[in-house]
Design a protein around this motif. Structure first.
Motif, PDB file in Angstrom:
ATOM      1  N   LEU A   1       0.763  -1.163   0.160  1.00  0.00           N
ATOM      2  CA  LEU A   1       0.102  -0.026   0.048  1.00  0.00           C
ATOM      3  C   LEU A   1       0.874   1.206   0.157  1.00  0.00           C
ATOM      4  O   LEU A   1       0.351   2.452  -0.421  1.00  0.00           O
TER       5      LEU A   1
ATOM      6  N   ALA B   1       3.718   3.468  -5.955  1.00  0.00           N
ATOM      7  CA  ALA B   1       2.136   3.973  -5.898  1.00  0.00           C
ATOM      8  C   ALA B   1       1.676   5.158  -6.071  1.00  0.00           C
ATOM      9  O   ALA B   1       0.510   5.553  -6.160  1.00  0.00           O
TER      10      ALA B   1
ATOM     11  N   GLN C   1      -4.554  10.476  -3.063  1.00  0.00           N
ATOM     12  CA  GLN C   1      -3.999   9.096  -3.564  1.00  0.00           C
ATOM     13  C   GLN C   1      -3.885   8.476  -2.414  1.00  0.00           C
ATOM     14  O   GLN C   1      -4.314   7.335  -2.312  1.00  0.00           O
TER      15      GLN C   1
ATOM     16  N   ARG D   1      -7.488   7.450  -1.004  1.00  0.00           N
ATOM     17  CA  ARG D   1      -8.055   6.510  -1.760  1.00  0.00           C
ATOM     18  C   ARG D   1      -7.495   4.899  -1.506  1.00  0.00           C
ATOM     19  O   ARG D   1      -8.135   4.110  -1.577  1.00  0.00           O
ATOM     20  N   ARG D   2      -6.037   4.919  -1.683  1.00  0.00           N
ATOM     21  CA  ARG D   2      -5.343   3.825  -1.356  1.00  0.00           C
ATOM     22  C   ARG D   2      -5.906   2.983  -0.155  1.00  0.00           C
ATOM     23  O   ARG D   2      -6.140   1.834   0.011  1.00  0.00           O
TER      24      ARG D   2
ATOM     25  N   ASP E   1      -9.564   2.085  -0.010  1.00  0.00           N
ATOM     26  CA  ASP E   1     -10.099   1.152  -0.842  1.00  0.00           C
ATOM     27  C   ASP E   1      -9.563  -0.211  -0.345  1.00  0.00           C
ATOM     28  O   ASP E   1     -10.200  -1.051  -0.259  1.00  0.00           O
TER      29      ASP E   1
END
Length: 256
Positions: free
Chosen positions: A4, A9, A21, A24-25, A28
Motif C-alpha cells: 500500500l 504507488a 491518492q 484513496r489507497r 480502498d
C-alpha cells in the motif's frame, strides 16, 4: 500491507494530489478487506519513509480518513482501522434498559463509568424529578459498550430515596430498581439530532462533529411519581429508532 505504501504507488502525477491518492489507497484497502477493523497503520514517520511522501502529506491524508470515521486515532495505540458498527433498530414503544435490549440481541454489554455519586440536585433535576430543596439525587454517568463498541453515553438522575446507593449499580439500573420495587412503568422520551462535541465524540470513538441522537427520558412509577431523568447521546451511525403507528379511532379523525 507493505504494498500500500510503496513509492511506485504515488508516481502518477495525473492521479491528483498526493494526500488524496493516499486517502484513496487506504480507503480502498479497507473496503476490500485488506485492512480490517482493529488493524494498525504504520506510524506517520514510517509511512513517510515507505512512500517517499512528506509527513505533512501523510498527516493530511490520514486526518481525512479519521474525519470520515474510517480510521481512529488512540493515544498510545496509534492509528487503527475503525470497527464496523452494526446498525441497531430500537423500538420506541418498549420501556427497556440498554442491558435488557442488548441481552435480547445476544450481545455482550459493558459499562465504562464516568460518575456514580449522591449530590445536591441541579435546577433542571429539581424541575424534572419534582424534588424539594433538601432532596438529593443519585447520578449515574457511563459509556454503554456492546461487543467492544461504544454506542451511547447515558447520564441518569434519580431521587436518592429510590437509589440511596449508586454504587449498587453494576450492570442494569432497571434490574436494581425492580428488585427494590420501584421500576418505572412508563416514560416520555424526546429525541433530537446532535453533532457530537469533542469530549463526547472521544468517548464514543467517533470524529468530533459526527452525527448523534440526543434522547431525554423522564420515567414514572406506577404511582405516577417521577423515577428517572436520563439524558443520553447515541452514535448516529449505530442506531435507528422505530415506532409503530396506528390509525386514530374514527371519532378522533377529521375529514378534510
Amino acid at each position: 500491507m507493505g504494498d500500500l505504501f510503496t513509492p511506485d504507488a504515488f508516481s502518477d502525477a495525473a492521479a491528483g494530489p498526493l494526500y488524496l491518492q493516499l486517502h484513496r489507497r487506504i480507503a480502498d484497502a479497507i473496503a476490500a478487506g485488506r485492512l480490517r477493523p482493529g488493524d494498525s497503520l504504520p506510524s506517520e514517520r514510517d509511512m513517510a519513509a515507505m512512500t517517499g511522501l512528506s509527513r505533512v502529506t501523510i498527516r493530511k491524508g490520514v486526518e481525512a480518513l479519521v474525519a470520515s470515521g474510517q480510521l481512529v486515532q488512540r493515544r498510545g495505540s496509534g492509528t487503527i482501522v475503525a470497527p464496523r458498527v452494526e446498525r441497531l433498530e430500537q423500538a420506541l414503544s418498549l420501556l427497556t434498559s440498554f442491558t435488557e435490549d442488548m441481552a435480547r440481541r445476544g450481545r455482550r454489554v459493558e459499562s465504562r463509568w464516568l460518575d456514580r455519586t449522591l449530590a445536591a440536585p441541579a435546577p433542571e433535576e429539581v424541575m424534572a424529578l419534582g424534588l424539594g430543596a433538601r432532596d438529593r439525587v443519585a447520578r449515574l454517568a457511563r459509556v454503554r459498550i456492546s461487543d467492544g463498541v461504544p454506542l451511547a453515553i447515558e447520564r441518569a438522575s434519580l431521587p436518592a430515596r429510590l437509589l440511596p446507593d449508586p454504587d449498587a449499580i453494576r450492570h442494569s439500573l432497571y434490574a436494581v430498581l425492580e428488585a427494590r420495587g420501584c421500576r418505572p412503568v412508563r416514560a416520555v422520551q424526546r429525541i433530537s439530532a446532535a453533532n457530537l462535541a469533542a469530549p463526547d465524540a472521544a468517548l464514543l470513538e467517533v470524529p468530533t462533529g459526527a452525527a448523534g441522537l440526543r434522547i431525554e427520558r423522564v420515567s414514572y412509577l406506577a404511582s405516577g411519581q417521577v423515577a428517572e431523568f436520563t439524558r443520553s447521546l447515541y452514535r448516529g451511525d449505530a442506531y435507528d429508532f422505530a415506532v409503530e403507528l396506528k390509525l386514530a379511532p374514527e371519532a378522533e379523525r377529521t375529514t378534510p
